[in-house]
Design an enzyme around this catalytic site. Structure first.
Site, short mmCIF file in Angstrom:
data_model
loop_
_atom_site.label_atom_id
_atom_site.label_comp_id
_atom_site.label_asym_id
_atom_site.label_seq_id
_atom_site.Cartn_x
_atom_site.Cartn_y
_atom_site.Cartn_z
CB VAL A 98 -1.28 52.67 -42.48
CG1 VAL A 98 -2.05 51.40 -42.81
CG2 VAL A 98 -0.03 52.78 -43.35
CG LEU A 119 -4.47 50.50 -38.67
CD1 LEU A 119 -4.37 49.39 -39.72
CD2 LEU A 119 -5.03 49.95 -37.37
N GLY A 120 -1.20 53.79 -38.00
CA GLY A 120 0.16 54.27 -37.86
C GLY A 120 0.44 55.41 -38.80
NE ARG A 121 -1.72 60.59 -38.00
CZ ARG A 121 -2.48 60.99 -39.00
NH1 ARG A 121 -1.94 61.21 -40.21
NH2 ARG A 121 -3.77 61.19 -38.82
N GLY A 122 3.81 57.73 -40.68
CA GLY A 122 5.23 57.76 -41.01
C GLY A 122 5.52 58.87 -42.00
N GLY A 123 6.77 58.89 -42.48
CA GLY A 123 7.18 59.95 -43.38
C GLY A 123 6.44 59.94 -44.71
CG MET A 124 7.02 57.22 -47.46
SD MET A 124 7.50 58.36 -48.77
CE MET A 124 6.58 57.68 -50.16
N GLY A 125 3.20 59.04 -45.00
CA GLY A 125 1.77 59.20 -44.81
C GLY A 125 1.25 58.35 -43.68
CG ASP A 166 11.18 52.20 -46.63
OD1 ASP A 166 12.26 52.32 -46.03
OD2 ASP A 166 10.11 52.71 -46.24
#
Length: 516
Positions: free
Chosen positions: A23, A15-21, A136
Site C-alpha cells: 500500500v 505505507l505497508g506490505r502484506g501477502g496481497m501486495g 479478511d
C-alpha cells in the site's frame, strides 16, 4: 524519479506490505489530493489464464467495494491497470492500524474494544446489505482515526452470489482470523465476517489471536477442530466473543444481538470496588464495618464478650466476566453467617450431618433432605437449612452457629446462554481469582476440570482454597447447562468443615433435575 501510475497517481512512499501486495501513499495529480494505492501482487507460478482470472477478480471486487458509502469503510476511488497488474486507489486515512496499537499498548480495555466493535459491526452491516462480504477482517485492516474505527482493504471482498474467481484450493484471508467454514473451503458468508470480527476483538482485548499455535499447520488444525483458546482478560466482552466465535455459522451471534451486548459493555457503569458490589437483583449487601477487638472477659452488665468479626467471602468486581457476577453475589450473604463455638468441627445442630444412603419412602428425596422447587429445577436441599432467594437464584445456608457453609444455585442473566462454553467461562474466572489477591488472599487453585458429563451435557468445575480474616476456606464451583440455560452451583465452607460438607454438595448435584 517518482513512479506515476496511469499518468495520474504519483507514488510517494510505501505505507505497508502484506501477502496481497503493498500500500502506497500517493498524490493524485488530477484532483491535487493525497490517496492510498494498493499494489496487488500475484503469487508466482501462475499461468496466463490464472493471471487473467486473478486480475478479473480484483477488478470486480474493487468495483464491489466502490459501491460502499459508509463512514466506517475506507472509500475506493478508482481501479487502474499498470505494469500488467491492478492498482486500487483508495481514500487515505491517516491513522494507526489496530495491530500496531496492540503491539505497542498490549491488550486494550474491554470498553474501548467494545466501541471499536460497534464501529466495525456497523460497517459490516452496510457492506452485507450491499451484498459485499469482506473475507479478511483482521486487526491489520482496522484503522483507528481519533474516536472511531474504520475498516479497510476490501481487496479480496466478493459480491454475494458472484461466481468465485479464486484459484481452486487457495485459502483467501488471514488464517489467524479465518472462520472455520472458510478453512474448509466453503463459501464465505456474512457470518464468516462476524467470526473474523470476533477474532479481531479477541486479539484487541487479549493481546493475541484466538488460537496460539507454533506454526501454520497447527493453526489450521486448531481452526478446523478446536474451540478458541480460553479468554483471560475479556471480562464483560466474554458473552459477545463466545457468540461471535461459535464454530457453527448457523448458531453464531446475529448482528442485532452482538450490537446489544457491545452496547451493554459501553453503557455499564465503571467497575465498583470489591466492597461496593453492583447487584442486578433484589439483594442488599451492607458495607462491612471494621470490628474493634474486644477486651477479654465479660462486657458491661455481665454481657458475654462480643464474637470475633465473621469472615466474609468477597466477590471481586468483574468476576465471571461480569456476566456471572450476580450468580455469586448471594454467597457474600450466606458466608457472613455462622459463628465460632458450638458443636466442634463439621457439626450442625440443624441438619445433624448429611445422610446420602437412603431415600424417604415414596418421595425420591434422600433421608435428611427435603425437596425444593425453583422456577426451572427441582433439587434436594439439606433439611433445616435456611433459604434465601427464589426462582432460579437461591442460597441454602446451614443455620448452625458453629458452622460456616452454604450452597447456592444461580442462573446468570447477563448474556451467557446455550452457546456459552462452561469450560471457557470457568477458566476465565480461575485466572481472575488468581490475579485478585486482595479479594482472595492466599488463593490456591486445587483443581480445574473442563469437561464433566452432567445432565446429558458437559459441565466444568473449579475447586480452590483461600484465606479470609485469618480463616482457611475452600470453595467448589460447577458451571453447567440445564435445558439450554447456563447455571452455576457453588459450595463454600470453612476449611475445617470441608470434608463434612462435600456430601451435601454431591447430593445436591445428584438430585438436581429440570422441573416437570
Amino acid at each position: 524519479m517518482a513512479q506515476v501510475i496511469a499518468t495520474r497517481y504519483e507514488l510517494v512512499e510505501v505505507l505497508g506490505r502484506g501477502g496481497m501486495g503493498a500500500v502506497w501513499r500517493a498524490h493524485d495529480r488530477t484532483l491535487d489530493r493525497e490517496v492510498a494505492i494498493k499494489e496487488v501482487a500475484l503469487p508466482s507460478g501462475l499461468d496466463e489464464a490464472q493471471v487473467e482470472r486473478s486480475h478479473a477478480r480484483t477488478l470486480r471486487e474493487a468495483r464491489s467495494a466502490a459501491r460502499l458509502d459508509h463512514p466506517g469503510i475506507v472509500t475506493v476511488y478508482d481501479v487502474v491497470e499498470e505494469d500488467g497488474r491492478p492498482w486500487i486507489v483508495m481514500q487515505l486515512v491517516r491513522a494507526e492500524a489496530l495491530d500496531a496499537v496492540i503491539a505497542r499498548e498490549g491488550p486494550l480495555p474491554p470498553r474501548r474494544v467494545a466501541a471499536i466493535g460497534l464501529d466495525l459491526l456497523d460497517a459490516l452491516r452496510a457492506a452485507h446489505a450491499a451484498g459485499v462480504v469482506h473475507r479478511d477482517v483482521k486487526p491489520g485492516n482496522v484503522l483507528l482515526p481519533r474516536g472511531r474505527a474504520v475498516l479497510t482493504d476490501f481487496g479480496i471482498a466478493t459480491l454475494a452470489g458472484d461466481e468465485t474467481l479464486t484459484q481452486a484450493g487457495a485459502i483467501v484471508g488471514s488464517p489467524a482470523y479465518l472462520a472455520p467454514e472458510q478453512a474448509r473451503h466453503q463459501k464465505a458468508t456474512p457470518a464468516s465476517d462476524l467470526w473474523s470480527l470476533g477474532g479481531t476483538l479477541y486479539a484487541a482485548v487479549e493481546g493475541r489471536p484466538p488460537y496460539r499455535r507454533p506454526d501454520m499447520w497447527g493453526l489450521m488444525a486448531a481452526l478446523l477442530s478446536d474451540d478458541p483458546d480460553p479468554l483471560e482478560r475479556a471480562g464483560p466482552l466474554t458473552p459477545v466473543l463466545h457468540g461471535l466465535l461459535h464454530r457453527n455459522p448457523d448458531e453464531r451471534l446475529r448482528p442485532d444481538e452482538a450490537e446489544r451486548l457491545l452496547r451493554q459493555v459501553i453503557d455499564a457503569p465503571p467497575a465498583p470496588l470489591p466492597y461496593a458490589l453492583h447487584v442486578p437483583r433484589d439483594v442488599t449487601l451492607p458495607r462491612p464495618v471494621p470490628q474493634p477487638t474486644p477486651p477479654p472477659g465479660p462486657g458491661p452488665r455481665g454481657t458475654p464478650p462480643p464474637r470475633p468479626a465473621r469472615w466474609a467471602l468477597i466477590i471481586p468486581a468483574g468476576v465471571f466476566s461480569v456476566a456471572l457476577l450476580a450468580a455469586v453475589v448471594a454467597i457474600v450473604v450466606f458466608v457472613n453467617g455462622g459463628g465460632e463455638s458450638g458443636d466442634g468441627p463439621g457439626g450442625s445442630r440443624a441438619s445433624g450431618g448429611p445422610r446420602t444412603g437412603s431415600a424417604a419412602s415414596g418421595s425420591g428425596v434422600p433421608t435428611g433432605y427435603e425437596r425444593f422447587r425453583g422456577s426451572e429445577f427441582v433439587v434436594a436441599k439439606p433439611k433445616g437449612w435456611t433459604t434465601d432467594g427464589s426462582g432460579d437464584d437461591v442460597t441454602f445456608k446451614d443455620p448452625s452457629p458453629s458452622v460456616i457453609r452454604g450452597i447456592a444455585i444461580q442462573r446468570p442473566s447477563l448474556g451467557l446462554g446455550q452457546n456459552s462454553d462452561p469450560g471457557d467461562a470457568l477458566a476465565t474466572t480461575a485466572t481472575q481469582f488468581k490475579n485478585d489477591s486482595s479479594s482472595y488472599p492466599e488463593y490456591r487453585q486445587e483443581s480445574f476440570t473442563r469437561h464433566i458429563p452432567y445432565l446429558g451435557d458437559r459441565a466444568a468445575e473449579l475447586q480452590f482454597a483461600f484465606t479470609r480474616n485469618g480463616k482457611p476456606a475452600r470453595a467448589r464451583v460447577r458451571l453447567f447447562r440445564l435445558d439450554g440455560a447456563l447455571y452455576l452451583a457453588l459450595l463454600v465452607t470453612e476449611q475445617k468443615n470441608w470434608d463434612a460438607s462435600l456430601p451435601y454438595f454431591e447430593t445436591f448435584l445428584s438430585t438436581l433435575r429440570k422441573a416437570s
